[in-house]
Design a protein around this motif. Structure first.
Motif, PDB file in Angstrom:
ATOM      1  N   VAL A   4       8.987  -7.621   4.403  1.00 27.21           N
ATOM      2  CA  VAL A   4       9.788  -6.405   4.563  1.00 27.21           C
ATOM      3  C   VAL A   4      10.135  -6.146   6.027  1.00 27.21           C
ATOM      4  O   VAL A   4      11.287  -5.853   6.332  1.00 27.21           O
ATOM      5  CB  VAL A   4       9.088  -5.193   3.910  1.00 27.21           C
ATOM      6  CG1 VAL A   4       9.788  -3.897   4.263  1.00 27.21           C
ATOM      7  CG2 VAL A   4       9.057  -5.372   2.390  1.00 27.21           C
ATOM      8  N   PRO A   5       9.181  -6.251   6.976  1.00 27.39           N
ATOM      9  CA  PRO A   5       9.555  -5.995   8.376  1.00 27.39           C
ATOM     10  C   PRO A   5      10.618  -6.962   8.896  1.00 27.39           C
ATOM     11  O   PRO A   5      11.406  -6.607   9.757  1.00 27.39           O
ATOM     12  CB  PRO A   5       8.246  -6.173   9.144  1.00 27.39           C
ATOM     13  CG  PRO A   5       7.185  -5.901   8.155  1.00 27.39           C
ATOM     14  CD  PRO A   5       7.741  -6.423   6.844  1.00 27.39           C
ATOM     15  N   LEU A   7      13.093  -8.222   7.010  1.00 28.25           N
ATOM     16  CA  LEU A   7      14.354  -7.811   6.391  1.00 28.25           C
ATOM     17  C   LEU A   7      14.818  -6.442   6.866  1.00 28.25           C
ATOM     18  O   LEU A   7      16.011  -6.192   6.974  1.00 28.25           O
ATOM     19  CB  LEU A   7      14.208  -7.805   4.867  1.00 28.25           C
ATOM     20  CG  LEU A   7      13.955  -9.172   4.222  1.00 28.25           C
ATOM     21  CD1 LEU A   7      13.673  -8.997   2.739  1.00 28.25           C
ATOM     22  CD2 LEU A   7      15.132 -10.095   4.436  1.00 28.25           C
ATOM     23  N   TYR A   8      13.871  -5.536   7.114  1.00 23.37           N
ATOM     24  CA  TYR A   8      14.198  -4.158   7.501  1.00 23.37           C
ATOM     25  C   TYR A   8      13.333  -3.764   8.690  1.00 23.37           C
ATOM     26  O   TYR A   8      12.133  -3.577   8.531  1.00 23.37           O
ATOM     27  CB  TYR A   8      13.915  -3.187   6.360  1.00 23.37           C
ATOM     28  CG  TYR A   8      14.612  -3.516   5.075  1.00 23.37           C
ATOM     29  CD1 TYR A   8      15.943  -3.176   4.886  1.00 23.37           C
ATOM     30  CD2 TYR A   8      13.943  -4.165   4.054  1.00 23.37           C
ATOM     31  CE1 TYR A   8      16.591  -3.466   3.706  1.00 23.37           C
ATOM     32  CE2 TYR A   8      14.581  -4.474   2.862  1.00 23.37           C
ATOM     33  CZ  TYR A   8      15.907  -4.127   2.699  1.00 23.37           C
ATOM     34  OH  TYR A   8      16.539  -4.424   1.533  1.00 23.37           O
ATOM     35  N   GLU A   9      13.933  -3.625   9.848  1.00 25.77           N
ATOM     36  CA  GLU A   9      13.155  -3.235  11.020  1.00 25.77           C
ATOM     37  C   GLU A   9      12.540  -1.847  10.848  1.00 25.77           C
ATOM     38  O   GLU A   9      11.430  -1.603  11.262  1.00 25.77           O
ATOM     39  CB  GLU A   9      14.016  -3.259  12.273  1.00 25.77           C
ATOM     40  CG  GLU A   9      14.280  -4.649  12.778  1.00 25.77           C
ATOM     41  CD  GLU A   9      15.040  -4.634  14.082  1.00 25.77           C
ATOM     42  OE1 GLU A   9      14.833  -3.711  14.897  1.00 25.77           O
ATOM     43  OE2 GLU A   9      15.840  -5.559  14.294  1.00 25.77           O
ATOM     44  N   ASP A  10      13.289  -0.936  10.241  1.00 24.30           N
ATOM     45  CA  ASP A  10      12.835   0.444  10.070  1.00 24.30           C
ATOM     46  C   ASP A  10      12.800   0.781   8.583  1.00 24.30           C
ATOM     47  O   ASP A  10      13.731   1.366   8.041  1.00 24.30           O
ATOM     48  CB  ASP A  10      13.772   1.397  10.817  1.00 24.30           C
ATOM     49  CG  ASP A  10      13.380   2.860  10.664  1.00 24.30           C
ATOM     50  OD1 ASP A  10      12.218   3.141  10.297  1.00 24.30           O
ATOM     51  OD2 ASP A  10      14.242   3.718  10.909  1.00 24.30           O
ATOM     52  N   ILE A  11      11.722   0.396   7.899  1.00 21.55           N
ATOM     53  CA  ILE A  11      11.641   0.615   6.456  1.00 21.55           C
ATOM     54  C   ILE A  11      11.664   2.102   6.121  1.00 21.55           C
ATOM     55  O   ILE A  11      12.231   2.509   5.109  1.00 21.55           O
ATOM     56  CB  ILE A  11      10.412  -0.089   5.844  1.00 21.55           C
ATOM     57  CG1 ILE A  11      10.494  -0.112   4.317  1.00 21.55           C
ATOM     58  CG2 ILE A  11       9.113   0.558   6.298  1.00 21.55           C
ATOM     59  CD1 ILE A  11      11.660  -0.878   3.767  1.00 21.55           C
ATOM     60  N   GLY A  13      13.404   4.282   7.594  1.00 20.59           N
ATOM     61  CA  GLY A  13      14.809   4.641   7.665  1.00 20.59           C
ATOM     62  C   GLY A  13      15.557   4.329   6.380  1.00 20.59           C
ATOM     63  O   GLY A  13      16.497   5.032   6.006  1.00 20.59           O
ATOM     64  N   VAL A  14      15.141   3.274   5.686  1.00 20.19           N
ATOM     65  CA  VAL A  14      15.759   2.914   4.412  1.00 20.19           C
ATOM     66  C   VAL A  14      15.528   4.017   3.386  1.00 20.19           C
ATOM     67  O   VAL A  14      16.403   4.350   2.595  1.00 20.19           O
ATOM     68  CB  VAL A  14      15.193   1.572   3.902  1.00 20.19           C
ATOM     69  CG1 VAL A  14      15.683   1.262   2.501  1.00 20.19           C
ATOM     70  CG2 VAL A  14      15.553   0.439   4.868  1.00 20.19           C
ATOM     71  N   TRP A  15      14.340   4.625   3.395  1.00 20.67           N
ATOM     72  CA  TRP A  15      13.960   5.647   2.405  1.00 20.67           C
ATOM     73  C   TRP A  15      14.322   7.069   2.816  1.00 20.67           C
ATOM     74  O   TRP A  15      14.339   7.971   1.986  1.00 20.67           O
ATOM     75  CB  TRP A  15      12.451   5.568   2.146  1.00 20.67           C
ATOM     76  CG  TRP A  15      12.105   4.377   1.331  1.00 20.67           C
ATOM     77  CD1 TRP A  15      11.654   3.181   1.791  1.00 20.67           C
ATOM     78  CD2 TRP A  15      12.212   4.253  -0.082  1.00 20.67           C
ATOM     79  NE1 TRP A  15      11.470   2.320   0.751  1.00 20.67           N
ATOM     80  CE2 TRP A  15      11.802   2.960  -0.413  1.00 20.67           C
ATOM     81  CE3 TRP A  15      12.616   5.115  -1.102  1.00 20.67           C
ATOM     82  CZ2 TRP A  15      11.786   2.502  -1.725  1.00 20.67           C
ATOM     83  CZ3 TRP A  15      12.598   4.656  -2.411  1.00 20.67           C
ATOM     84  CH2 TRP A  15      12.182   3.360  -2.702  1.00 20.67           C
ATOM     85  N   ARG A  16      14.602   7.290   4.093  1.00 18.57           N
ATOM     86  CA  ARG A  16      14.783   8.648   4.621  1.00 18.57           C
ATOM     87  C   ARG A  16      15.802   9.484   3.833  1.00 18.57           C
ATOM     88  O   ARG A  16      15.607  10.664   3.617  1.00 18.57           O
ATOM     89  CB  ARG A  16      15.158   8.579   6.095  1.00 18.57           C
ATOM     90  CG  ARG A  16      15.010   9.908   6.798  1.00 18.57           C
ATOM     91  CD  ARG A  16      14.933   9.764   8.307  1.00 18.57           C
ATOM     92  NE  ARG A  16      13.582   9.319   8.690  1.00 18.57           N
ATOM     93  CZ  ARG A  16      13.305   8.144   9.255  1.00 18.57           C
ATOM     94  NH1 ARG A  16      14.253   7.287   9.528  1.00 18.57           N
ATOM     95  NH2 ARG A  16      12.078   7.818   9.572  1.00 18.57           N
TER      96      ARG A  16
END
Length: 64
Positions: A4-5, A7-11, A13-16
């Protein structure tokens, strides 16, 4: 295999956009199947999150 890190630097942020209120994030060292690969760590984090949500709801009940 990508974690996951990677693929997404700020996980968080994806959920925010889907979370009302405070959002916290914590990494758990595992692969795709977290519940199978790190059940104790996942369980502890879920208990911690639910306990916090329960305390928050209880506090709101007392102020209403």
């Amino acid at each position: 295999m990508f974690s996951v890190p990677v693929l997404y630097e700020d996980i968080a942020g994806v959920w925010r956009n889907w979370v009302a209120g405070e959002l916290t994030a914590k990494g758990i060292d595992s692969g795709h199947h977290i519940a199978e690969e790190a059940p104790a760590e996942l369980g502890e984090e879920l208990r911690r999150a639910w306990a916090g949500a329960e305390a928050e709801a209880e506090a709101e009940d007392h102020t209403a």
